[in-house]
Design an enzyme around this catalytic site. Structure first.
Site, PDB file in Angstrom:
ATOM      1  N   GLN A  67      -4.775 -25.580   6.514  1.00 44.84           N
ATOM      2  CA  GLN A  67      -3.427 -25.777   7.041  1.00 44.84           C
ATOM      3  C   GLN A  67      -3.421 -26.771   8.199  1.00 44.84           C
ATOM      4  O   GLN A  67      -2.544 -27.638   8.290  1.00 44.84           O
ATOM      5  CB  GLN A  67      -2.848 -24.434   7.501  1.00 44.84           C
ATOM      6  CG  GLN A  67      -1.384 -24.482   7.892  1.00 44.84           C
ATOM      7  CD  GLN A  67      -0.467 -24.699   6.692  1.00 44.84           C
ATOM      8  OE1 GLN A  67      -0.853 -24.402   5.567  1.00 44.84           O
ATOM      9  NE2 GLN A  67       0.722 -25.220   6.923  1.00 44.84           N
ATOM     10  N   GLU A 109     -20.458  -7.593  -3.806  1.00 44.40           N
ATOM     11  CA  GLU A 109     -21.153  -6.498  -3.099  1.00 44.40           C
ATOM     12  C   GLU A 109     -20.179  -5.464  -2.553  1.00 44.40           C
ATOM     13  O   GLU A 109     -20.339  -4.943  -1.445  1.00 44.40           O
ATOM     14  CB  GLU A 109     -22.070  -7.054  -2.009  1.00 44.40           C
ATOM     15  CG  GLU A 109     -23.197  -7.876  -2.599  1.00 44.40           C
ATOM     16  CD  GLU A 109     -24.361  -8.078  -1.665  1.00 44.40           C
ATOM     17  OE1 GLU A 109     -24.698  -7.144  -0.918  1.00 44.40           O
ATOM     18  OE2 GLU A 109     -24.937  -9.171  -1.700  1.00 44.40           O
TER      19      GLU A 109
END
Length: 391
Positions: free
Chosen positions: A339, A366
């Site tokens: 951004q 995970e």
């Protein structure tokens, strides 16, 4: 038990500096290339093996560096600043396959496999996830049936890091279906055994330098001596390995977020709009300030979990907290970097775009963010019951 300190030791600072210099000199110039081509960076891994980065947790008697989880976290963090995909491979090789053998395998298996893994002559894969068993790891379909002095494996695994390039795999399979998760066992399986094959490399959104494939087992004969621990111990072992693995993913999130903040800050200092550098605009300052604050919080959570693991303490709660916070921060930090760079953040000539794609996996692999919240809630509930808070 060592005292808590907020300062790194001289040795830890030296490791951080060494890894940072290597990442800047050797990885940064080629990170975009490996991201674009999805080639596995064998040459870089050979160099990292020479530096001891493929045997971080392995004791010297097996050819490793003999370091601890704090050093492991520092290595992953510094690599992730430059290329999260390569950091992911280092985390998986050290924290999953190699660490599983180190913590739970017989002395014979340690002597046979750890030296090659620690030197980088062999890369390790860790095969738990299946097409129908991701977060629900207790319901595996891959089976291992004992026949004399061998186990016969049948089934498949998905999303296996180093499934294509690894030569040694730790594989979880069901040895006793009637016992549920207590009927899961772990095995060391070598590539090249008839019936053991890797599928196509997954064409991923991010982390493209890290090899990810499916694995298939078609009547694969594995010596009974390759059973890790006892039959039925595989699920418990996997949970303990994932506790440590989540610390490395948290460190990866910290490194990625640091890399994103570095990119955003550097650009905000150099880019001028309306006659002034971007960094002078309050809206940009607020973004940078928040990222800096949250980054330090994630780093402290990660280092605390690593410190506890190094002391041999339970880290189920701490690892989940660190992984959840750091992975979600990595996504926010990468998005803010894009951004702040505006249109330049959206093109591949600038590294913010790559970090943006790389970051999302950290909230999935995970243990998803949803699973981390469940782990945290359950640990809090157990603690509350133990302390009598809910009586």
């Amino acid at each position: 038990m060592s005292a808590i300190s907020f300062e790194l030791s001289a040795e830890q600072e030296a490791i951080r500096r060494m890894v940072r210099e290597f990442a800047e000199a050797e990885i940064r110039p080629v990170a975009a290339y490996y991201d674009e081509t999805q080639e596995f960076p064998h040459e870089l891994f050979a160099k990292m093996g020479e530096l001891g980065l493929l045997g971080i947790l392995v004791p010297p008697e097996y050819g490793g560096a003999g370091l601890g989880y704090m050093e492991f976290a520092l290595v992953v963090e510094e690599l992730a600043r430059v290329c999260p995909g390569i950091a992911l491979s280092i985390a998986a090789h050290n924290g999953l396959c190699t660490n599983h053998i180190l913590r739970f395998a017989s002395e014979e298996l340690k002597q046979r496999y750890l030296p090659a893994l620690a030197s980088g002559k062999a890369l390790g894969a860790w095969a738990l996830t299946e097409p129908g068993a991701g977060s629900d790891a207790a319901h595996l379909q891959t089976t291992a049936h004992r026949k004399g002095d061998v186990y016969i494996l049948n089934g498949s695994k998905s999303f296996t890091t180093h499934g294509g390039v690894g030569s040694i795999a730790v594989v979880m399979a069901v040895t006793n279906p009637e016992r549920g998760k207590h009927g899961i066992s772990a095995f060391v399986v070598e590539k090249g055994i008839p019936g053991f094959t890797a599928g196509k490399r997954e064409n991923k959104l991010g982390m493209r330098a890290s090899d990810t494939t499916t694995l298939s087992f078609d009547n694969v004969h594995v010596p009974a001596s390759h059973l890790i621990g006892a039959e039925g111990d595989g699920y418990r072992q996997a949970l303990e390995i994932l506790d440590g693995g989540r610390i490395s993913i948290a460190a990866l999130g910290v490194g990625l977020a640091q890399g994103a903040l570095d990119i955003a800050l550097r650009y905000a200092l150099e880019r001028k709009q309306f006659g002034a550098p971007l960094v002078e605009f309050q809206a940009i300052q607020m973004k940078l300030a928040r990222l800096s604050m949250e980054l330090e919080a994630a780093r402290l959570l990660t280092y605390r979990a690593a410190w506890r693991r190094q002391q041999g303490l339970s880290v189920r709660l701490e690892a989940a907290q660190a992984k959840l916070f750091a992975s979600e921060l990595a996504v926010r930090a990468a998005e803010e970097a894009v951004q702040i760079l505006g249109g330049y953040g959206y093109i591949k000539d600038y590294p913010a775009e790559k970090l943006y794609r790389d970051a999302k996996l950290l909230t999935i692999g995970e243990g998803t963010s949803e699973i981390q919240r469940l782990v945290i809630a359950r640990q809090l509930l157990r603690t509350s019951l133990h302390d009598g808070l809910l009586e």
